[in-house]
Design a protein around this motif. Structure first.
Motif, PDB file in Angstrom:
ATOM      1  N   LYS A  31       0.851  -1.185   0.000  1.00  0.00           N
ATOM      2  CA  LYS A  31       0.000   0.000   0.000  1.00  0.00           C
ATOM      3  C   LYS A  31       0.885   1.233   0.000  1.00  0.00           C
ATOM      4  N   TYR A  73      -4.739 -11.285  15.584  1.00  0.00           N
ATOM      5  CA  TYR A  73      -4.044 -10.076  15.157  1.00  0.00           C
ATOM      6  C   TYR A  73      -3.284  -9.429  16.307  1.00  0.00           C
ATOM      7  N   ALA A 100       0.651  -8.827  16.297  1.00  0.00           N
ATOM      8  CA  ALA A 100       1.184  -7.490  16.555  1.00  0.00           C
ATOM      9  C   ALA A 100       2.221  -7.519  17.672  1.00  0.00           C
ATOM     10  N   HIS A 103       4.766   1.054  13.153  1.00  0.00           N
ATOM     11  CA  HIS A 103       3.612   1.216  12.267  1.00  0.00           C
ATOM     12  C   HIS A 103       2.908  -0.114  12.028  1.00  0.00           C
ATOM     13  N   THR A 104       3.689  -1.155  11.757  1.00  0.00           N
ATOM     14  CA  THR A 104       3.096  -2.463  11.472  1.00  0.00           C
ATOM     15  C   THR A 104       2.376  -3.021  12.692  1.00  0.00           C
ATOM     16  N   LEU A 107      -4.793  -2.203  15.776  1.00  0.00           N
ATOM     17  CA  LEU A 107      -6.004  -1.445  15.452  1.00  0.00           C
ATOM     18  C   LEU A 107      -6.853  -2.082  14.356  1.00  0.00           C
ATOM     19  N   PHE A 108      -6.449  -3.262  13.873  1.00  0.00           N
ATOM     20  CA  PHE A 108      -7.175  -3.915  12.784  1.00  0.00           C
ATOM     21  C   PHE A 108      -8.607  -4.219  13.216  1.00  0.00           C
ATOM     22  N   SER A 150      -0.761  -1.019  13.408  1.00  0.00           N
ATOM     23  CA  SER A 150      -1.792  -1.330  12.408  1.00  0.00           C
ATOM     24  C   SER A 150      -2.489  -2.647  12.735  1.00  0.00           C
ATOM     25  N   TYR A 152      -0.457   4.370   0.569  1.00  0.00           N
ATOM     26  CA  TYR A 152      -1.110   5.309   1.471  1.00  0.00           C
ATOM     27  C   TYR A 152      -1.237   6.711   0.881  1.00  0.00           C
TER      28      TYR A 152
END
Length: 180
Positions: free
Chosen positions: A45, A132, A136, A113-114, A120-121, A117, A47
């Motif tokens: 992505k 997830y 994370a 960031h990963t 917050l998925f 992300s 972004y």
């Protein structure tokens, strides 16, 4: 900054050579992996642009080409580091030192960031959310451990760079006779 005198059980010179060789080997392994692994297993992505633009880039292998070019430059800079250690030239070590600290900052941002992300998925059910969160956490802990190892190796190379630079500044005739 206090300089390291040794890398694990060896000199900073040996640690620098090991770091450069590891950089070359890992870059080659990553290039092979990037071109062997199926395209659909990695999400890409930008972004910045839309999802359709990302798919077009991915269809033309643009991310793989960019990663391969970056890794080729990493191989070049690691090769320069090996030559610099052999010839005792500090200015040849400087590209690796600068690139190394920039990559460490990029690695920290990427890991954060990963993992954020994934935390917050928006999952459909509790089990998927749990999976997830586990992923994370693994990415966060593994990334921080990797960053610490990488920073240690950077400090080893930087210490050797400072030693060689100081030796160059002292000049040939001011060195101790046994170091000529």
């Amino acid at each position: 900054m206090k300089r390291l005198q040794k890398c694990c059980c060896a000199s900073t010179r040996t640690g620098t050579l090991i770091t450069a060789v590891m950089g070359i080997v890992l870059s080659i392994a990553t290039i092979i992996t990037v071109w062997v692994v199926e395209r659909h297993t990695v999400a890409f992505k930008t972004y910045i642009f839309g999802e359709d633009f990302d798919k077009k880039l991915l269809a033309h292998d643009i991310p793989r080409i960019i990663i391969t070019i970056n890794l080729c430059f990493t191989i070049l800079i690691c090769s320069l580091l090996i030559i610099a250690v052999k010839k005792r030239r500090s200015w040849l070590m400087l590209p690796w030192v600068v690139l190394g600290i920039v990559l460490a900052i990029g690695l920290l941002i990427s890991v954060l960031h990963t993992s954020i992300s994934f935390y917050l998925f928006d999952a459909k059910d509790e089990e998927e959310k749990y999976n997830y969160n586990i992923l994370a956490t693994i990415i966060l802990i593994g990334g921080i451990i990797y960053l610490c190892i990488y920073l240690y190796l950077w400090v080893v190379v930087f210490s050797h760079y400072l030693d060689v630079r100081d030796e160059e500044e002292r000049g040939r005739y001011r060195k101790a006779p046994y170091k000529r």
